[in-house]
Design a protein around this motif. Structure first.
Motif, PDB file in Angstrom:
ATOM      1  N   ALA A  61       3.930   0.750   2.499  1.00 13.08           N
ATOM      2  CA  ALA A  61       3.751  -0.352   3.450  1.00 13.08           C
ATOM      3  C   ALA A  61       4.054  -1.633   2.687  1.00 13.08           C
ATOM      4  O   ALA A  61       3.331  -2.003   1.762  1.00 13.08           O
ATOM      5  CB  ALA A  61       2.322  -0.370   3.979  1.00 13.08           C
ATOM      6  N   VAL A  62       5.162  -2.270   3.038  1.00  9.18           N
ATOM      7  CA  VAL A  62       5.630  -3.467   2.334  1.00  9.18           C
ATOM      8  C   VAL A  62       5.312  -4.691   3.190  1.00  9.18           C
ATOM      9  O   VAL A  62       5.836  -4.827   4.293  1.00  9.18           O
ATOM     10  CB  VAL A  62       7.145  -3.401   2.054  1.00  9.18           C
ATOM     11  CG1 VAL A  62       7.590  -4.627   1.272  1.00  9.18           C
ATOM     12  CG2 VAL A  62       7.493  -2.114   1.303  1.00  9.18           C
ATOM     13  N   PRO A  63       4.455  -5.576   2.695  1.00  7.93           N
ATOM     14  CA  PRO A  63       4.062  -6.744   3.488  1.00  7.93           C
ATOM     15  C   PRO A  63       5.162  -7.798   3.575  1.00  7.93           C
ATOM     16  O   PRO A  63       6.047  -7.876   2.722  1.00  7.93           O
ATOM     17  CB  PRO A  63       2.850  -7.299   2.747  1.00  7.93           C
ATOM     18  CG  PRO A  63       3.071  -6.887   1.337  1.00  7.93           C
ATOM     19  CD  PRO A  63       3.772  -5.553   1.407  1.00  7.93           C
ATOM     20  N   ARG A  64       5.084  -8.596   4.613  1.00  4.27           N
ATOM     21  CA  ARG A  64       6.051  -9.663   4.876  1.00  4.27           C
ATOM     22  C   ARG A  64       6.171 -10.629   3.698  1.00  4.27           C
ATOM     23  O   ARG A  64       7.251 -11.100   3.389  1.00  4.27           O
ATOM     24  CB  ARG A  64       5.641 -10.409   6.147  1.00  4.27           C
ATOM     25  CG  ARG A  64       6.553 -11.577   6.490  1.00  4.27           C
ATOM     26  CD  ARG A  64       6.166 -12.231   7.792  1.00  4.27           C
ATOM     27  NE  ARG A  64       6.714 -11.587   8.965  1.00  4.27           N
ATOM     28  CZ  ARG A  64       8.000 -11.564   9.290  1.00  4.27           C
ATOM     29  NH1 ARG A  64       8.888 -12.114   8.525  1.00  4.27           N
ATOM     30  NH2 ARG A  64       8.406 -10.981  10.395  1.00  4.27           N
ATOM     31  N   PHE A  75      11.629  -5.573   5.412  1.00  3.70           N
ATOM     32  CA  PHE A  75      11.013  -4.277   5.680  1.00  3.70           C
ATOM     33  C   PHE A  75      10.328  -4.289   7.041  1.00  3.70           C
ATOM     34  O   PHE A  75      10.463  -3.358   7.825  1.00  3.70           O
ATOM     35  CB  PHE A  75      10.006  -3.912   4.578  1.00  3.70           C
ATOM     36  CG  PHE A  75      10.677  -3.494   3.303  1.00  3.70           C
ATOM     37  CD1 PHE A  75      11.051  -2.186   3.095  1.00  3.70           C
ATOM     38  CD2 PHE A  75      10.944  -4.428   2.318  1.00  3.70           C
ATOM     39  CE1 PHE A  75      11.685  -1.792   1.925  1.00  3.70           C
ATOM     40  CE2 PHE A  75      11.576  -4.053   1.142  1.00  3.70           C
ATOM     41  CZ  PHE A  75      11.956  -2.736   0.955  1.00  3.70           C
ATOM     42  N   GLU A  76       9.602  -5.340   7.316  1.00  2.00           N
ATOM     43  CA  GLU A  76       8.904  -5.470   8.601  1.00  2.00           C
ATOM     44  C   GLU A  76       9.898  -5.578   9.755  1.00  2.00           C
ATOM     45  O   GLU A  76       9.663  -5.077  10.846  1.00  2.00           O
ATOM     46  CB  GLU A  76       7.988  -6.686   8.579  1.00  2.00           C
ATOM     47  CG  GLU A  76       7.026  -6.723   9.739  1.00  2.00           C
ATOM     48  CD  GLU A  76       6.010  -7.820   9.585  1.00  2.00           C
ATOM     49  OE1 GLU A  76       6.114  -8.803  10.347  1.00  2.00           O
ATOM     50  OE2 GLU A  76       5.130  -7.704   8.716  1.00  2.00           O
ATOM     51  N   GLU A  77      11.026  -6.227   9.501  1.00  2.00           N
ATOM     52  CA  GLU A  77      12.051  -6.422  10.539  1.00  2.00           C
ATOM     53  C   GLU A  77      12.950  -5.195  10.705  1.00  2.00           C
ATOM     54  O   GLU A  77      13.797  -5.174  11.586  1.00  2.00           O
ATOM     55  CB  GLU A  77      12.914  -7.640  10.188  1.00  2.00           C
ATOM     56  CG  GLU A  77      12.139  -8.939  10.038  1.00  2.00           C
ATOM     57  CD  GLU A  77      11.511  -9.405  11.336  1.00  2.00           C
ATOM     58  OE1 GLU A  77      12.106  -9.160  12.405  1.00  2.00           O
ATOM     59  OE2 GLU A  77      10.423  -9.991  11.274  1.00  2.00           O
ATOM     60  N   GLY A  78      12.798  -4.187   9.856  1.00  2.00           N
ATOM     61  CA  GLY A  78      13.591  -2.968   9.972  1.00  2.00           C
ATOM     62  C   GLY A  78      14.958  -3.031   9.318  1.00  2.00           C
ATOM     63  O   GLY A  78      15.770  -2.134   9.493  1.00  2.00           O
ATOM     64  N   ARG A  79      15.232  -4.086   8.552  1.00  4.05           N
ATOM     65  CA  ARG A  79      16.531  -4.193   7.870  1.00  4.05           C
ATOM     66  C   ARG A  79      16.530  -3.449   6.538  1.00  4.05           C
ATOM     67  O   ARG A  79      17.591  -3.225   5.957  1.00  4.05           O
ATOM     68  CB  ARG A  79      16.896  -5.660   7.676  1.00  4.05           C
ATOM     69  CG  ARG A  79      17.229  -6.368   8.994  1.00  4.05           C
ATOM     70  CD  ARG A  79      17.718  -7.787   8.762  1.00  4.05           C
ATOM     71  NE  ARG A  79      16.679  -8.654   8.243  1.00  4.05           N
ATOM     72  CZ  ARG A  79      15.828  -9.361   8.993  1.00  4.05           C
ATOM     73  NH1 ARG A  79      15.898  -9.284  10.312  1.00  4.05           N
ATOM     74  NH2 ARG A  79      14.922 -10.134   8.435  1.00  4.05           N
ATOM     75  N   CYS A 109       0.823  -1.209   0.000  1.00  2.02           N
ATOM     76  CA  CYS A 109       0.000   0.000   0.000  1.00  2.02           C
ATOM     77  C   CYS A 109       0.856   1.258   0.000  1.00  2.02           C
ATOM     78  O   CYS A 109       1.863   1.330   0.712  1.00  2.02           O
ATOM     79  CB  CYS A 109      -0.901  -0.006   1.234  1.00  2.02           C
ATOM     80  SG  CYS A 109      -1.993   1.415   1.379  1.00  2.02           S
ATOM     81  N   LEU A 110       0.433   2.216  -0.798  1.00  2.00           N
ATOM     82  CA  LEU A 110       0.999   3.563  -0.731  1.00  2.00           C
ATOM     83  C   LEU A 110       0.149   4.318   0.286  1.00  2.00           C
ATOM     84  O   LEU A 110      -1.015   4.622   0.031  1.00  2.00           O
ATOM     85  CB  LEU A 110       0.943   4.249  -2.096  1.00  2.00           C
ATOM     86  CG  LEU A 110       1.377   5.706  -2.118  1.00  2.00           C
ATOM     87  CD1 LEU A 110       2.862   5.836  -1.757  1.00  2.00           C
ATOM     88  CD2 LEU A 110       1.105   6.315  -3.480  1.00  2.00           C
ATOM     89  N   GLU A 111       0.723   4.548   1.456  1.00  2.00           N
ATOM     90  CA  GLU A 111       0.000   5.252   2.514  1.00  2.00           C
ATOM     91  C   GLU A 111       0.282   6.742   2.396  1.00  2.00           C
ATOM     92  O   GLU A 111       1.379   7.149   2.054  1.00  2.00           O
ATOM     93  CB  GLU A 111       0.463   4.761   3.886  1.00  2.00           C
ATOM     94  CG  GLU A 111       0.190   3.297   4.112  1.00  2.00           C
ATOM     95  CD  GLU A 111       0.765   2.776   5.416  1.00  2.00           C
ATOM     96  OE1 GLU A 111       1.776   3.356   5.902  1.00  2.00           O
ATOM     97  OE2 GLU A 111       0.225   1.798   5.945  1.00  2.00           O
TER      98      GLU A 111
END
Length: 130
Positions: A86-89, A95-99, A74-76
């Motif tokens: 917003a990049v899903p797992r 992306f979710e892990e912050g790397r 999603c482009l928020e």
């Protein structure tokens, strides 16, 4: 880094199909575009979101087919800050892990919308978190 240009006029024709809209765009993107008021502004919003997908696919080496059918990508947009991806797992857990972090810039003028996406990796990602 990835960049993409999308025709607003072409998107205006494409988004007349609700099937296309619901298949490609996240509900948050649809709500944002629908709130724009007129048909051309709505199309410009969708064109920017589509260009952001293409630019992300290019920057991240992700298949556009896989990205187009990800229900979570999603482009928020917010009133207080710039756009954010917003990049899903299922596309990339880093992306979710912050790397990894994705930076996106959008613009439109006349008949075109453009998006530039830069993907930042490694320890530097944490320096920008608030």
């Amino acid at each position: 880094m990835g960049v993409d240009l999308c025709s607003i006029i072409r998107m205006k024709r494409a988004v007349r199909s609700e099937h296309f809209v619901r298949r490609i765009f996240h509900p948050e993107e649809i709500a944002y575009a629908d709130g724009k008021g007129n048909e051309l502004a709505r199309a410009a919003s969708f064109a920017s979101a589509f260009a952001a997908r293409e630019a992300f696919a290019k920057a991240g080496g992700v298949s556009m087919y896989k990205l187009a059918f990800s229900r979570s990508f999603c482009l928020e947009r917010s009133n207080t800050g710039g756009p954010r991806l917003a990049v899903p797992r299922d596309l990339d857990a880093d992306f979710e892990e912050g790397r990894k972090r994705a930076w996106v810039s959008l613009s439109h003028d006349g008949d075109y919308a453009v998006a530039v996406v830069v993907i930042e990796t490694g320890g530097a990602c944490h320096a920008h978190e608030t």
